[in-house]
Design a protein around this motif. Structure first.
Motif: not given
Length: 438
Positions: A79, A82, A115-116, A143
């Motif tokens: 997490r 990216k 994660t976004k 997700s």
């Protein structure tokens, strides 16, 4: 700032999922430039890396000890990153159909921690369509995010050659692809951080996937042709290596040699392409023919050993045979999908249990995967036949005196099968030796 700039500035991290012979060198290379999390589900492997030990021998203990990779088996740490690179194996099942469980499992683990704003790049060798049709739905399901909106995907096939200290990540042109122009630019920019040879931007993810499987399929087919020539020339009593040396004087003759085709790339990737072709109603002609030839070479070697034993008037049952080398290729500890095991299995049909010698191979892996124990060369004696199977550096320098010392002196002839053609065959001639090579 965009993702690439954030990574360069140290504001975002890159993660590497799968730290084997391919993933670990990638993680180490990136860690020299940016922040990297190295994740693997194998906690024992992670502890080895943390202790400064490189079981793959790809970069060496000192490099591992001094690298900045944050090694972990805790998936929650994904997490923190990216930009994610997935580099897990893609083997085949017993029936030669693709085994996508490793890449599917990696996708599930990553999906739970995605994660976004992330970019996910797959490096695992697959048939065209796997990234978008199989991996993306798993990422979305785990997700709760939407591909193309919350995260992006790309594909960049691995081209690292295990055991090769020349053709490395930094020196091989990297194929990159992305789901859209923005993603492609990001993926290309990130890889350009470490790939000195530059990148090739494929026009789509499927094109990049296809490029990878045909690279190894082409090599597989060419080696199969050499193996078939070896079989033919052996029947004619002609030395294949001498023929190839003569033919190689022509400028456009392709330099391939016969041999055992193992490992988790060349011997596996063609089946991914033919599997996909069959789902579309096309049955491969050339690719599968080449695979059949290469898959049968272990049996072919064993059969020729038996013929040599008969010629030397040495009893076949319980004959003492030494096999020098067990890994799938030279100077690499990896034993996965080694074709030496095919020789061993075939010899067992004649009640021959060979003595296997390999100073390079991963001892624990060989025991776990095949139940094989290794012996020391210097403690080996009274042998009826020797198979020089893998071109490790340790074996390239073997002297005739050393080889002579392995044999049972009561036999009339010494049998030597030099699969890789490492030795000067003129030194191992009749009447002392029965020498055979592919």
């Amino acid at each position: 700032m965009n993702l690439y700039e954030d990574i360069i500035a140290g504001k975002e991290k890159l993660s590497l999922i799968g730290l084997g012979y391919v993933g670990m060198p990638i993680a180490v290379a990136f860690s020299k430039k940016i922040k990297v999390i190295g994740f693997d589900i194998n906690s024992e492997k992670i502890e080895l890396y943390k202790s400064g030990c490189d079981p793959t021998k790809e970069v060496g203990d000192e490099v591992i000890r001094n690298c900045a990779v944050e090694f972990t088996s805790d998936e929650r740490r994904l997490r923190e990153a990216k930009f994610h690179i997935v580099a897990v194996p893609t083997p085949v099942k017993f029936d030669h159909t693709p085994d996508l469980e490793p890449v599917e499992s990696a996708s599930r683990v990553l999906g739970k921690n995605l994660t976004k704003g992330s970019v996910v790049v797959y490096e695992s060798t697959v048939y065209p369509g796997v990234t978008e049709d199989i991996c993306v739905p798993i990422l979305e399901k785990e997700s709760g995010l939407k591909c193309g909106v919350d995260f992006k995907i790309g594909y960049s096939p691995e081209r690292i050659n295990p055991g090769d200290k020349v053709h490395r990540l930094e020196t091989i042109t990297k194929i990159v692809s992305g789901m859209d122009e923005e993603t492609l630019n990001t993926v290309a920019s990130v890889y350009e951080i470490v790939v000195e040879a530059g990148v090739h931007r494929a026009e789509s993810i499927k094109v990049a996937e296809a490029a990878k499987v045909i690279e190894n399929s082409q090599r597989d087919i060419n080696i199969a042709f050499m193996n078939e020539l070896s079989i033919i020339f052996n029947k004619m009593g002609i030395d294949t290596k001498a023929v190839l040396k003569a033919a190689g004087t022509k400028w456009n003759f392709l330099q391939f040699e016969p041999g055992l085709v193992g490992g988790h790339c060349i011997g596996v990737d063609p089946y991914y392409l033919t599997y996909k072709a069959e789902t579309l109603g096309y049955h491969s002609q050339i690719i599968l023919s080449g695979r059949r030839i290469n898959d049968d070479m272990g049996k072919y070697v064993a059969e020729n050993l038996v013929k040599c034993l008969i010629k030397a008037e040495i009893p076949i049952r319980h004959a003492k045979v030494a096999i020098l080398g067990f890994t799938f290729k030279e100077n690499c500890p990896d034993t996965r999908n080694t074709k030496i095991i095919d020789i061993i299995k075939e010899l067992s049909e004649y009640e021959i249990a060979p003595v296997v010698i390999d100073p390079v191979a991963d001892i624990m892996e060989a025991k776990r995967e095949y139940g094989i124990d290794f012996y020391a060369l210097e403690k080996t004696s009274d042998i009826d036949a020797v198979i020089l199977a893998v071109a490790h550096n340790e074996f390239k320098n073997l002297t005739k005196d050393t080889l002579d010392g392995l044999y049972n002196l009561s036999n009339k002839k010494k049998i030597l099968l030099d699969i890789k053609g490492l030795l000067n065959k003129r030194a191992y001639t009749e009447p002392e030796y029965i020498y055979w090579r592919l």
